[in-house]
Each structure stands twice: as structure tokens, then as C-alpha cells.
Motif scaffolding. Structure first.
Motif, PDB file in Angstrom:
ATOM      1  N   ILE A 173     -20.223 -22.650  19.252  1.00  0.00           N
ATOM      2  CA  ILE A 173     -19.168 -21.901  18.550  1.00  0.00           C
ATOM      3  C   ILE A 173     -18.042 -22.832  18.133  1.00  0.00           C
ATOM      4  O   ILE A 173     -17.572 -22.795  16.984  1.00  0.00           O
ATOM      5  CB  ILE A 173     -18.627 -20.767  19.449  1.00  0.00           C
ATOM      6  CG1 ILE A 173     -19.703 -19.716  19.688  1.00  0.00           C
ATOM      7  CG2 ILE A 173     -17.399 -20.115  18.813  1.00  0.00           C
ATOM      8  CD1 ILE A 173     -19.365 -18.720  20.776  1.00  0.00           C
TER       9      ILE A 173
ATOM     10  N   ILE B 218     -19.201 -25.018  15.231  1.00  0.00           N
ATOM     11  CA  ILE B 218     -19.302 -24.257  13.984  1.00  0.00           C
ATOM     12  C   ILE B 218     -17.930 -23.992  13.393  1.00  0.00           C
ATOM     13  O   ILE B 218     -17.714 -24.166  12.183  1.00  0.00           O
ATOM     14  CB  ILE B 218     -20.052 -22.929  14.232  1.00  0.00           C
ATOM     15  CG1 ILE B 218     -21.533 -23.196  14.540  1.00  0.00           C
ATOM     16  CG2 ILE B 218     -19.941 -22.001  13.016  1.00  0.00           C
ATOM     17  CD1 ILE B 218     -22.307 -21.998  15.019  1.00  0.00           C
ATOM     18  N   LEU B 219     -16.982 -23.588  14.230  1.00  0.00           N
ATOM     19  CA  LEU B 219     -15.627 -23.293  13.740  1.00  0.00           C
ATOM     20  C   LEU B 219     -14.918 -24.546  13.236  1.00  0.00           C
ATOM     21  O   LEU B 219     -13.974 -24.453  12.454  1.00  0.00           O
ATOM     22  CB  LEU B 219     -14.798 -22.629  14.843  1.00  0.00           C
ATOM     23  CG  LEU B 219     -15.297 -21.260  15.323  1.00  0.00           C
ATOM     24  CD1 LEU B 219     -14.366 -20.691  16.386  1.00  0.00           C
ATOM     25  CD2 LEU B 219     -15.412 -20.288  14.156  1.00  0.00           C
TER      26      LEU B 219
ATOM     27  N   LEU C 259     -23.808 -26.142  13.283  1.00  0.00           N
ATOM     28  CA  LEU C 259     -24.205 -25.023  12.431  1.00  0.00           C
ATOM     29  C   LEU C 259     -25.723 -24.938  12.347  1.00  0.00           C
ATOM     30  O   LEU C 259     -26.308 -23.853  12.495  1.00  0.00           O
ATOM     31  CB  LEU C 259     -23.600 -25.175  11.036  1.00  0.00           C
ATOM     32  CG  LEU C 259     -23.990 -24.115  10.003  1.00  0.00           C
ATOM     33  CD1 LEU C 259     -23.606 -22.718  10.481  1.00  0.00           C
ATOM     34  CD2 LEU C 259     -23.331 -24.413   8.649  1.00  0.00           C
TER      35      LEU C 259
ATOM     36  N   CYS D 210     -18.499 -16.077  16.517  1.00  0.00           N
ATOM     37  CA  CYS D 210     -18.229 -16.450  15.121  1.00  0.00           C
ATOM     38  C   CYS D 210     -17.768 -15.257  14.281  1.00  0.00           C
ATOM     39  O   CYS D 210     -17.124 -15.450  13.241  1.00  0.00           O
ATOM     40  CB  CYS D 210     -19.488 -17.048  14.494  1.00  0.00           C
ATOM     41  SG  CYS D 210     -19.949 -18.669  15.144  1.00  0.00           S
TER      42      CYS D 210
ATOM     43  N   TYR E 111     -14.348 -14.762  12.560  1.00  0.00           N
ATOM     44  CA  TYR E 111     -14.001 -15.749  11.531  1.00  0.00           C
ATOM     45  C   TYR E 111     -14.893 -15.611  10.293  1.00  0.00           C
ATOM     46  O   TYR E 111     -14.824 -16.438   9.382  1.00  0.00           O
ATOM     47  CB  TYR E 111     -14.143 -17.164  12.106  1.00  0.00           C
ATOM     48  CG  TYR E 111     -13.340 -17.366  13.366  1.00  0.00           C
ATOM     49  CD1 TYR E 111     -11.994 -17.749  13.310  1.00  0.00           C
ATOM     50  CD2 TYR E 111     -13.911 -17.132  14.621  1.00  0.00           C
ATOM     51  CE1 TYR E 111     -11.265 -17.915  14.466  1.00  0.00           C
ATOM     52  CE2 TYR E 111     -13.175 -17.297  15.784  1.00  0.00           C
ATOM     53  CZ  TYR E 111     -11.853 -17.680  15.708  1.00  0.00           C
ATOM     54  OH  TYR E 111     -11.105 -17.848  16.854  1.00  0.00           O
TER      55      TYR E 111
ATOM     56  N   LEU F 262     -22.661 -17.130  10.535  1.00  0.00           N
ATOM     57  CA  LEU F 262     -22.399 -18.480  11.027  1.00  0.00           C
ATOM     58  C   LEU F 262     -21.868 -19.382   9.912  1.00  0.00           C
ATOM     59  O   LEU F 262     -20.947 -20.174  10.136  1.00  0.00           O
ATOM     60  CB  LEU F 262     -23.670 -19.089  11.630  1.00  0.00           C
ATOM     61  CG  LEU F 262     -24.324 -18.367  12.813  1.00  0.00           C
ATOM     62  CD1 LEU F 262     -25.369 -19.261  13.471  1.00  0.00           C
ATOM     63  CD2 LEU F 262     -23.299 -17.934  13.838  1.00  0.00           C
TER      64      LEU F 262
ATOM     65  N   ALA G 102     -18.264 -18.511   9.204  1.00  0.00           N
ATOM     66  CA  ALA G 102     -17.393 -19.014  10.269  1.00  0.00           C
ATOM     67  C   ALA G 102     -17.184 -20.520  10.143  1.00  0.00           C
ATOM     68  O   ALA G 102     -16.149 -21.043  10.563  1.00  0.00           O
ATOM     69  CB  ALA G 102     -17.990 -18.675  11.631  1.00  0.00           C
ATOM     70  N   ALA G 103     -18.159 -21.212   9.553  1.00  0.00           N
ATOM     71  CA  ALA G 103     -18.051 -22.662   9.367  1.00  0.00           C
ATOM     72  C   ALA G 103     -17.203 -23.028   8.147  1.00  0.00           C
ATOM     73  O   ALA G 103     -17.026 -24.214   7.860  1.00  0.00           O
ATOM     74  CB  ALA G 103     -19.441 -23.277   9.234  1.00  0.00           C
TER      75      ALA G 103
END
Length: 365
Positions: free
Chosen positions: A45, A48-49, A56, A81, A84, A175, A178-179
């Protein structure tokens, strides 16, 4: 040759090369240990953020996994995720094989990154019904876009899922959002009667066509065209420009015969060339107009809510199906009932009832 001479077999094994003295056995063990180490849900997480591409990719692999042991961890990653996500526009792109979807997406994606957009391409490749394998060659076909630092391309196998959409495409979108990807492009396998699966997870549905294709797809044309928010006649270049213009007029006339959309949006028909880049900017203008209009009317967010409900129900149905086929009693009885049906000893409906009774009987104990 003298018998006193020792004969050497050609099959004799020679001594191998021993590791040099400078090789650290402990370093080798550490590398092997780290290779096997799987990041925790929290680490994925966090990565990814922070727009880490490796995190990712590993997160997407996790949510795509059919291993039941991965489900809990995957759900944890998705949950982390989700707050976001939902900050992108999702565009589905479909069309018959040979229409130039990959070339179009590369050109369109490059155009969008030039506008400062962060683009994620979720390309779904068809799986073989025999070997169940997939080529996953989209990164090869989009060789320029794959090198773009503001783009991310993820090919996935369609498997046996509805409409050629990877089983976890919906979660993959979360995902990617969120990235930090603000534009999601979903390339489908091709036009089919189950293409509604794509339509149910995107905001804008774009249908690619080519001129002179004839009416061989007449049986599915109406359903697909009713879902389309825009029809783009690709390969409008060279000697094909006149044919593409004529096709645009014909599709425009056809669209006026369909009932109005719930969004009140009137689908547009344009021409483009993914090779010469002609008409690409006009396509983005159409999508931007759609986004602005549906956001102002509230339809955009209402559609997202309906899609969330739809995918909740789909997930329940899928989980029930998987649970059914993974029960040991069902596995042992399935083949027996299958043979009875094939030999006309039992009707398909009676066999299904037997298996369902066995399944629900087990659950109620």
C-alpha cells in the motif's frame, strides 16, 4: 591400440568449476532469502501510494491471483488504496481484431501524457480455450508508450471471464488510481456480446471501427453501438480518407435511430489516423465534453454508484461459484454426474439439482 593404455569413456563427467574464494556464501543465502520474501500488505500500500511501479505491479499480481491464500491480503491492499481512488476518468476502448486498438492506444496515450496526464493502460489479451495461455504482447506492440515515464501498461490474460475482461480488472483500476494515474484506458479483447462487462466499469465507452468492413458484424453491431459514447473510424489516411468520411456519415445516421441515452449525451462519430495522429486531439475534446456535461448533471457520479453496486453483486456470484467448485464433495461427485449426463443416464437438470442439493445440504449441517 595397446590394451595396457587406459581408455577414457566419452561419457565421463568432468569436474565442475568450484566457486571462487571471494564468493560469500552468506551473501548468496541472503539474496536467495530476499527473492522469496513477499512484501506485506502495508508495504505494498505504501509503495503504491508513493507511485512505486514495482509495488503497483506486485499489488496487481496479488489481486489477480486465484490462490485462495492470497485473497485476504489482496482485499487488505484494495481497502488501503480505496480512499485514494476514484480520481480518474476511465475509458473503455473496443473494436474488432485488426481495427488497430493497440496502435490507437499508443498514439492516444502519448498524446495524453503530452497534456500532462498520467496514463494507465490495462490491456486484456485473449486466453486460449485449449492451452489457457496468453501472449501478453501489448508492451511489445506499444514499444514507445511503454518507455514513457508518465504511462503504465499492464497486460492481463482474459481467462474465462465475461467479455474478455480480466477477473480483477475492476480492482486493478483502484490500485492504478491510488498510484496517481488520472486516466485509465482499458483495451478489450474485441467486440463480443458480453462486452457489457467493460461498459460496466468505465465512464466513457469508445468503439473503434474501420471503413469498408461490411456488415459481417451486423448481429452484434446494434448492441455495441447503443453502448458507445463515441465511434471512431480509425485508419483514415492515404486512399482510405474518402471511405472513412463516408463511413462517418453512415454511422451518424444510424446513431439517430437509437433511443436517447440516460445521460442525455448524444454519441459522436469522428475519424482519425493512429499513424499520422490526425483527429486524436478531437477525440480527447469529445471525451472532455462528455465528462464536463455528465459531471454537471450529476450523471457521472450516479453511474459510478450503480457500477459499484453491480460489481458487488458480480463478486458475490463469482465467490459462490468458486466456493461451489472447490468443495471436496462436489469435486468427487461432479465427474460422476458429468458421465451420467453424457451417457443419457441422467438429465442435465437432474444432475445439477443433485449437486446443488449436496452443496446446500453440506452448508446447512
Amino acid at each position: 591400440m595397446s590394451s595396457s593404455k587406459k581408455q577414457v569413456s566419452s561419457l565421463q563427467e568432468k569436474a565442475g568449476i568450484s566457486p571462487p574464494e571471494i564468493t560469500s556464501i552468506s551473501a548468496i543465502n541472503q539474496i536467495q532469502k530476499n527473492r522469496k520474501k513477499q512484501p506485506s500488505a502495508e508495504e505494498l500500500i505504501d509503495g503504491i501510494l508513493n507511485a512505486n511501479r514495482t509495488s503497483l505491479s506486485r499489488g496487481i499480481t496479488l489481486v489477480e491471483s486465484t490462490n485462495p491464500e492470497h485473497a485476504e491480503k489482496a482485499n487488505e491492499v484494495i481497502k488501503g488504496c480505496l480512499p485514494y481512488a476514484n480520481k480518474s476518468i476511465r475509458i473503455g476502448i473496443t473494436g474488432v481484431p485488426g481495427v488497430g486498438k493497440s496502435t490507437f492506444i499508443e498514439t492516444f496515450g502519448t498524446f495524453l501524457t503530452g497534456l500532462g496526464k498520467n496514463v494507465a493502460v490495462l490491456a486484456v489479451d485473449p486466453s486460449s480455450s485449449l492451452s489457457h495461455g496468453s501472449i501478453l504482447g501489448d508492451k511489445t506492440r506499444m514499444e514507445e508508450l511503454v518507455k514513457n515515464e508518465n504511462a503504465f501498461i499492464r497486460p492481463s490474460a482474459s481467462g474465462d471471464t465475461l467479455g474478455g475482461v480480466a477477473r480483477k480488472t475492476r480492482e486493478t483500476i483502484i490500485l492504478c488510481e491510488a498510484a496517481g494515474f488520472d486516466t485509465i484506458l482499458i483495451e478489450t479483447v474485441g467486440v463480443g456480446q458480453s462486452e457489457t462487462a467493460v461498459h460496466s466499469m468505465v465512464d466513457f465507452f469508445l468503439l473503434l471501427k474501420i471503413s469498408g468492413a461490411g456488415d459481417e458484424l451486423q448481429g452484434i453491431k446494434r448492441g455495441i453501438m447503443e453502448m458507445a459514447d463515441a465511434i471512431v473510424i480509425n485508419k483514415a489516411d492515404g486512399d482510405n480518407i474518402k471511405k472513412a468520411t463516408q463511413a462517418k456519415l453512415e454511422f451518424n445516421r444510424a446513431l439517430h435511430l437509437f433511443p436517447p441515452k440516460k445521460s442525455t449525451w448524444q454519441p459522436k462519430v469522428t475519424t482519425c489516423s493512429a499513424i499520422t495522429h490526425e483527429g486524436i486531439s478531437e477525440i480527447w475534446e469529445t471525451i472532455s465534453s462528455y465528462f464536463e456535461m455528465t459531471t454537471n448533471t450529476g450523471y457521472f457520479h450516479e453511474k459510478r454508484k450503480d457500477q459499484n453496486h453491480f460489481w458487488m453483486m458480480e463478486t458475490i456470484n463469482e465467490q459462490l461459484r468458486l466456493n461451489f467448485y472447490n468443495q471436496p464433495e462436489i469435486i468427487s461427485q461432479l465427474e460422476q454426474n458429468k458421465k451420467a449426463v453424457q451417457n443419457d443416464e441422467l438429465s442435465p437438470f437432474a444432475a445439477a439439482q443433485n449437486l446443488l442439493a449436496l452443496y446446500f445440504g453440506k452448508d446447512t449441517k
